[in-house]
Design a protein around this motif. Structure first.
Motif, PDB file in Angstrom:
ATOM      1  N   PRO A  67     -26.144  21.521 -27.957  1.00 45.36           N
ATOM      2  CA  PRO A  67     -26.469  20.969 -26.445  1.00 45.36           C
ATOM      3  C   PRO A  67     -27.633  21.294 -25.870  1.00 45.36           C
ATOM      4  O   PRO A  67     -28.377  21.897 -26.432  1.00 45.36           O
ATOM      5  CB  PRO A  67     -25.380  22.203 -25.502  1.00 45.36           C
ATOM      6  CG  PRO A  67     -24.497  22.761 -26.657  1.00 45.36           C
ATOM      7  CD  PRO A  67     -25.553  22.860 -27.897  1.00 45.36           C
ATOM      8  N   GLY A  69     -30.333  20.604 -22.319  1.00 48.74           N
ATOM      9  CA  GLY A  69     -30.702  20.353 -21.000  1.00 48.74           C
ATOM     10  C   GLY A  69     -32.068  19.467 -20.989  1.00 48.74           C
ATOM     11  O   GLY A  69     -32.253  18.428 -21.287  1.00 48.74           O
ATOM     12  N   ALA A  70     -32.966  20.374 -20.395  1.00 45.66           N
ATOM     13  CA  ALA A  70     -34.171  19.765 -20.328  1.00 45.66           C
ATOM     14  C   ALA A  70     -35.147  20.230 -21.464  1.00 45.66           C
ATOM     15  O   ALA A  70     -36.414  19.780 -21.348  1.00 45.66           O
ATOM     16  CB  ALA A  70     -34.815  20.481 -18.835  1.00 45.66           C
ATOM     17  N   GLY A  71     -34.701  21.195 -22.071  1.00 45.83           N
ATOM     18  CA  GLY A  71     -35.676  21.439 -23.733  1.00 45.83           C
ATOM     19  C   GLY A  71     -36.714  22.220 -23.062  1.00 45.83           C
ATOM     20  O   GLY A  71     -37.710  22.473 -24.109  1.00 45.83           O
ATOM     21  N   SER A  72     -36.733  23.209 -22.169  1.00 47.21           N
ATOM     22  CA  SER A  72     -37.726  23.803 -21.991  1.00 47.21           C
ATOM     23  C   SER A  72     -37.456  25.587 -22.366  1.00 47.21           C
ATOM     24  O   SER A  72     -38.260  26.367 -21.958  1.00 47.21           O
ATOM     25  CB  SER A  72     -37.925  24.364 -20.326  1.00 47.21           C
ATOM     26  OG  SER A  72     -36.836  24.988 -19.713  1.00 47.21           O
ATOM     27  N   GLY A  73     -36.332  25.665 -23.068  1.00 46.44           N
ATOM     28  CA  GLY A  73     -35.974  27.168 -23.501  1.00 46.44           C
ATOM     29  C   GLY A  73     -37.051  27.456 -24.433  1.00 46.44           C
ATOM     30  O   GLY A  73     -37.822  26.877 -25.035  1.00 46.44           O
ATOM     31  N   ALA A 131     -40.019  30.431 -13.739  1.00 51.36           N
ATOM     32  CA  ALA A 131     -41.223  29.847 -13.489  1.00 51.36           C
ATOM     33  C   ALA A 131     -41.352  28.350 -13.784  1.00 51.36           C
ATOM     34  O   ALA A 131     -42.181  27.640 -13.390  1.00 51.36           O
ATOM     35  CB  ALA A 131     -42.128  30.638 -14.633  1.00 51.36           C
ATOM     36  N   SER A 132     -40.218  27.809 -14.750  1.00 49.62           N
ATOM     37  CA  SER A 132     -40.127  26.665 -15.269  1.00 49.62           C
ATOM     38  C   SER A 132     -39.382  25.681 -14.209  1.00 49.62           C
ATOM     39  O   SER A 132     -38.899  24.598 -14.792  1.00 49.62           O
ATOM     40  CB  SER A 132     -39.397  26.685 -16.574  1.00 49.62           C
ATOM     41  OG  SER A 132     -38.235  27.435 -16.557  1.00 49.62           O
ATOM     42  N   SER A 137     -33.327  22.585 -16.483  1.00 49.30           N
ATOM     43  CA  SER A 137     -32.049  21.914 -15.619  1.00 49.30           C
ATOM     44  C   SER A 137     -31.187  23.079 -15.486  1.00 49.30           C
ATOM     45  O   SER A 137     -31.132  24.266 -16.041  1.00 49.30           O
ATOM     46  CB  SER A 137     -31.307  21.068 -16.814  1.00 49.30           C
ATOM     47  OG  SER A 137     -30.397  21.898 -17.606  1.00 49.30           O
ATOM     48  N   ASN A 141     -30.028  26.543 -17.223  1.00 50.61           N
ATOM     49  CA  ASN A 141     -30.290  27.731 -16.436  1.00 50.61           C
ATOM     50  C   ASN A 141     -28.888  28.608 -16.746  1.00 50.61           C
ATOM     51  O   ASN A 141     -29.103  29.656 -16.745  1.00 50.61           O
ATOM     52  CB  ASN A 141     -30.532  27.903 -14.922  1.00 50.61           C
ATOM     53  CG  ASN A 141     -31.826  26.948 -14.721  1.00 50.61           C
ATOM     54  OD1 ASN A 141     -32.138  26.705 -13.716  1.00 50.61           O
ATOM     55  ND2 ASN A 141     -32.723  27.041 -15.723  1.00 50.61           N
ATOM     56  N   ILE A 203     -21.420  22.799 -20.839  1.00 56.40           N
ATOM     57  CA  ILE A 203     -21.209  22.866 -19.488  1.00 56.40           C
ATOM     58  C   ILE A 203     -21.276  21.626 -18.898  1.00 56.40           C
ATOM     59  O   ILE A 203     -22.298  21.044 -18.938  1.00 56.40           O
ATOM     60  CB  ILE A 203     -21.890  24.002 -18.751  1.00 56.40           C
ATOM     61  CG1 ILE A 203     -21.748  25.410 -19.488  1.00 56.40           C
ATOM     62  CG2 ILE A 203     -21.811  24.123 -17.151  1.00 56.40           C
ATOM     63  CD1 ILE A 203     -22.730  26.299 -19.318  1.00 56.40           C
TER      64      ILE A 203
HETATM   65  C1  LIG Z   1     -43.567  27.775 -18.671  1.00 57.73           C
HETATM   66  C2  LIG Z   1     -42.181  28.169 -18.652  1.00 57.73           C
HETATM   67  C3  LIG Z   1     -41.892  29.137 -17.864  1.00 57.73           C
HETATM   68  C4  LIG Z   1     -40.738  29.789 -18.151  1.00 57.73           C
HETATM   69  N1  LIG Z   1     -39.943  30.614 -17.081  1.00 57.73           N
HETATM   70  C5  LIG Z   1     -38.854  31.125 -17.238  1.00 57.73           C
HETATM   71  C6  LIG Z   1     -38.493  32.256 -16.375  1.00 57.73           C
HETATM   72  O1  LIG Z   1     -39.128  32.504 -15.364  1.00 57.73           O
HETATM   73  N2  LIG Z   1     -37.288  32.854 -16.344  1.00 57.73           N
HETATM   74  C7  LIG Z   1     -36.322  32.099 -17.228  1.00 57.73           C
HETATM   75  O2  LIG Z   1     -35.110  32.594 -17.275  1.00 57.73           O
HETATM   76  N3  LIG Z   1     -36.644  31.160 -18.099  1.00 57.73           N
HETATM   77  C8  LIG Z   1     -37.926  30.711 -18.218  1.00 57.73           C
HETATM   78  N4  LIG Z   1     -38.421  29.806 -19.038  1.00 57.73           N
HETATM   79  C9  LIG Z   1     -37.421  29.487 -20.138  1.00 57.73           C
HETATM   80  C10 LIG Z   1     -36.588  28.146 -19.928  1.00 57.73           C
HETATM   81  O3  LIG Z   1     -37.016  27.270 -18.676  1.00 57.73           O
HETATM   82  C11 LIG Z   1     -34.907  28.566 -19.202  1.00 57.73           C
HETATM   83  O4  LIG Z   1     -34.739  29.358 -20.437  1.00 57.73           O
HETATM   84  C12 LIG Z   1     -34.093  27.334 -18.727  1.00 57.73           C
HETATM   85  O5  LIG Z   1     -33.157  27.993 -18.261  1.00 57.73           O
HETATM   86  C13 LIG Z   1     -33.674  26.535 -19.967  1.00 57.73           C
HETATM   87  O6  LIG Z   1     -33.348  25.384 -19.124  1.00 57.73           O
HETATM   88  P1  LIG Z   1     -33.415  23.898 -20.000  1.00 57.73           P
HETATM   89  O7  LIG Z   1     -32.461  23.069 -19.048  1.00 57.73           O
HETATM   90  O8  LIG Z   1     -34.588  23.411 -20.481  1.00 57.73           O
HETATM   91  O9  LIG Z   1     -32.330  24.012 -21.357  1.00 57.73           O
HETATM   92  P2  LIG Z   1     -32.623  24.025 -22.844  1.00 57.73           P
HETATM   93  O10 LIG Z   1     -33.977  24.586 -23.390  1.00 57.73           O
HETATM   94  O11 LIG Z   1     -32.482  22.430 -22.912  1.00 57.73           O
HETATM   95  O12 LIG Z   1     -31.588  24.722 -23.235  1.00 57.73           O
HETATM   96  C14 LIG Z   1     -31.679  26.393 -23.434  1.00 57.73           C
HETATM   97  C15 LIG Z   1     -30.248  26.756 -23.798  1.00 57.73           C
HETATM   98  O13 LIG Z   1     -29.148  26.521 -23.101  1.00 57.73           O
HETATM   99  C16 LIG Z   1     -28.077  25.551 -24.012  1.00 57.73           C
HETATM  100  N5  LIG Z   1     -27.682  24.497 -22.846  1.00 57.73           N
HETATM  101  C17 LIG Z   1     -28.450  23.813 -22.368  1.00 57.73           C
HETATM  102  N6  LIG Z   1     -27.698  22.832 -21.454  1.00 57.73           N
HETATM  103  C18 LIG Z   1     -26.372  23.308 -21.670  1.00 57.73           C
HETATM  104  C19 LIG Z   1     -25.160  22.961 -21.240  1.00 57.73           C
HETATM  105  N7  LIG Z   1     -24.817  21.706 -20.327  1.00 57.73           N
HETATM  106  N8  LIG Z   1     -23.945  23.566 -21.396  1.00 57.73           N
HETATM  107  C20 LIG Z   1     -24.067  24.225 -22.495  1.00 57.73           C
HETATM  108  N9  LIG Z   1     -25.204  24.761 -23.366  1.00 57.73           N
HETATM  109  C21 LIG Z   1     -26.483  24.174 -22.730  1.00 57.73           C
HETATM  110  C22 LIG Z   1     -28.881  25.045 -25.069  1.00 57.73           C
HETATM  111  O14 LIG Z   1     -28.060  24.833 -26.294  1.00 57.73           O
HETATM  112  C23 LIG Z   1     -29.779  26.121 -25.535  1.00 57.73           C
HETATM  113  O15 LIG Z   1     -29.390  27.053 -26.134  1.00 57.73           O
HETATM  114  C24 LIG Z   1     -39.485  29.165 -18.873  1.00 57.73           C
HETATM  115  C25 LIG Z   1     -40.089  28.302 -20.029  1.00 57.73           C
HETATM  116  C26 LIG Z   1     -41.325  27.567 -19.904  1.00 57.73           C
HETATM  117  C27 LIG Z   1     -41.671  26.770 -20.708  1.00 57.73           C
END
Ligand SMILES: Cc1cc2nc3c(=O)[nH]c(=O)nc-3n(C[C@H](O)[C@H](O)[C@H](O)COP(=O)(O)OP(=O)(O)OC[C@H]3O[C@@H](n4cnc5c(N)ncnc54)[C@H](O)[C@@H]3O)c2cc1C
Length: 461
Positions: A67, A69-73, A131-132, A137, A141, A203
């Protein structure tokens, strides 16, 4: 009909992407794992039924599903796996807010910033602020139980999640919780899925509580010549009050951010602490406590009014991308109880010196949640090896200090080798039983949190 043709037939036109140029964009998340695989296909889901169709197909063909979301993990949780598909929620951006109950029902692909904006239009506030926040997404989160800067006072994602719709590993969709502020019927399954990193289900809808609009806040900035004194001041403040932000940056990260923003940050300082209070007290009691504590620990302190405070918070938010410009990073997310924060800072400094690597250090200090950023170097294999050793030692240090290997980014694929050291074999066994019950075929995000099933067993194509 090939398996992929069957997948395309089960989904609306255009939902299944196999163009290699596009697939390349879905290999990695922001952890930039060089070992990421190229997915067989990406499913761009628009509705719950699309996710269900993709998962049913994957279960039938024993194909791993990542799965996304926005790939910021930052833990490799959304890294594609060999022979698997990626199910992306980026097109699922719906949001409906009920101002009467102060609740939002959102689709998982909605960006955190989009929800904040929609809530603000109605005089409401969704606090969790990674911070992201502008490019992550809500689904991500929830799946990582993300934290952020104001979480020191307002709590992390799980504190706002009231209900979920989740697609399970056989393709059924279940609804858990809902628009009730209190609801203890049955096991706390909402909590089980929050932070499950895509390993137990996908989710597809989230019900969130919102707060009244954020109160105005005052920002204090403190520059230290000693990281130990900064740690001591943070402890003093955290035990006296609940600031609405208490963030830390070290010398290396200050330098990297100043290169980007040229704000006039003090490049000579050993550490910088940015703190906020949103207490609505005309006397400014909390601000005075913070200013006094910083000064007692030798800091050069000042208040940053209005827009300047916003600029400083932004400087903290861009610390990771700024340090990233100096080279590839191994990102840690270790946390300790706040009384151990100074020990963690000192321990990481010792690890950097011993292994001759640069480690920038930033932290959501008020939560004891830190991000040592290990610079991997410029391709010198020995440097890269030392960086990896340092990365592992940081996690072992956090565990020795009674802390955690991850405070908010999740275990993902990159921190899994250290998980048992923190939680113990009995907890790993219990966690595995839950995984086996919910995902008996092991198709959901293999390698994240849990070891991937051996090749040729459950994933045979
Ligand atoms: C510059 C920077 C700063 C950051 N600062 C913070 C911070 O302050 N605090 C923090 O907590 N994180 C931070 N992060 C990390 C990241 O942004 C978080 O972990 C965010 O929650 C990931 O969201 P995403 O939509 O990019 O998820 P993704 O990277 O796409 O996925 C993250 C995880 O969630 C799973 N996932 C995604 N969507 C779903 C879904 N719908 N159902 C089930 N599983 C799913 C994926 O399989 C993966 O395991 C930061 C990242 C960057 C690049």
């Amino acid at each position: 009909v090939s398996a992929l043709e069957a997948l395309a037939a089960a989904l609306p036109p255009g939902a299944v992407v196999t163009d290699p140029a596009v697939l390349a964009d879905y290999r990695q998340d922001r952890a930039l794992d060089p070992d990421a695989a190229t997915p067989l296909a990406v499913v761009l889901a628009e509705r719950t039924a699309d996710v269900q169709a993709a998962v049913r197909w994957a279960a039938e063909h024993r194909i791993p599903v990542v799965p996304r979301g926005a790939g910021s993990g930052l833990s490799g949780g959304a890294t594609a796996v060999e022979g698997g598909i990626v199910v992306s929620t980026e097109r699922m951006r719906g949001v409906a807010i009920d101002p009467t109950t102060r609740m939002a029902v959102v689709q998982p692909g909605l960006l955190n910033a989009e929800l904040k904006r929609e809530a603000a239009r109605l005089g409401l506030w969704y606090p969790p602020d990674p911070a992201s926040f502008e490019f992550c997404s809500i689904g991500g989160n929830v799946a990582t139980n993300a934290g952020g800067l104001c979480c020191v006072k307002y709590g992390v994602t799980t504190d706002y999640v009231l209900g979920l719709e989740v697609v399970l590993s056989d393709g059924t969709a279940v609804r858990l919780g809902g628009d009730r502020l209190k609801d203890v019927a049955g096991l706390s399954l909402v909590k089980l899925f929050v932070g499950s990193e895509g390993t137990l289900g996908i989710i597809t809808e989230i019900t969130l509580r919102l707060l009244p609009a954020a109160p105005p806040s005052r920002t204090v900035s403190a520059w230290f010549d000693s990281t130990a004194e900064a740690g001591a001041a943070i402890l003093e403040i955290a035990s006296a009050i609940r600031p609405s932000m208490l963030e830390y940056m070290d010398h290396l990260s200050i330098d990297a951010v100043e290169d980007e923003l040229a704000l006039g940050l003090d490049r000579e300082a050993a550490a910088w602490v940015i703190a906020r209070s949103d207490e609505q007290d005309p006397e400014g009691r909390e601000v005075r406590i913070m200013l006094d504590a910083f000064a007692r620990h030798g800091a050069r302190v000042s208040e940053a009014p209005g827009e300047e405070g916003e600029r400083l918070a932004h400087a903290r938010r861009i610390a990771i991308p700024s340090v990233e410009k100096r080279g590839r990073l191994l990102l840690s997310d270790v946390g300790v109880a706040i009384p151990r924060l100074a020990d963690l800072i000192a321990g990481v400094e010792a690890i950097a010196a011993e292994h001759r690597v640069e480690i920038a250090f930033i932290a959501h200090a008020g939560d004891g949640n830190t991000h040592p950023l290990v610079l991997v170097g410029d391709g010198d294999p020995d440097h890269e090896r030392r960086a990896h050793v340092a990365y592992g030692e940081i996690m072992s240090l956090a565990i020795r200090l009674g802390g955690t290997i991850t405070g908010e980014h999740g275990v993902g694929k990159l921190k899994r080798p250290w998980l048992a050291d923190q939680v113990g074999d009995d907890v790993i066994a219990l966690t595995q039983r839950i995984k086996d019950a919910l995902d008996p075929l092991g198709i959901l995000n293999p390698g994240t949190i849990f070891e991937a099933p051996p090749k040729g067993t459950t994933h045979a194509r």
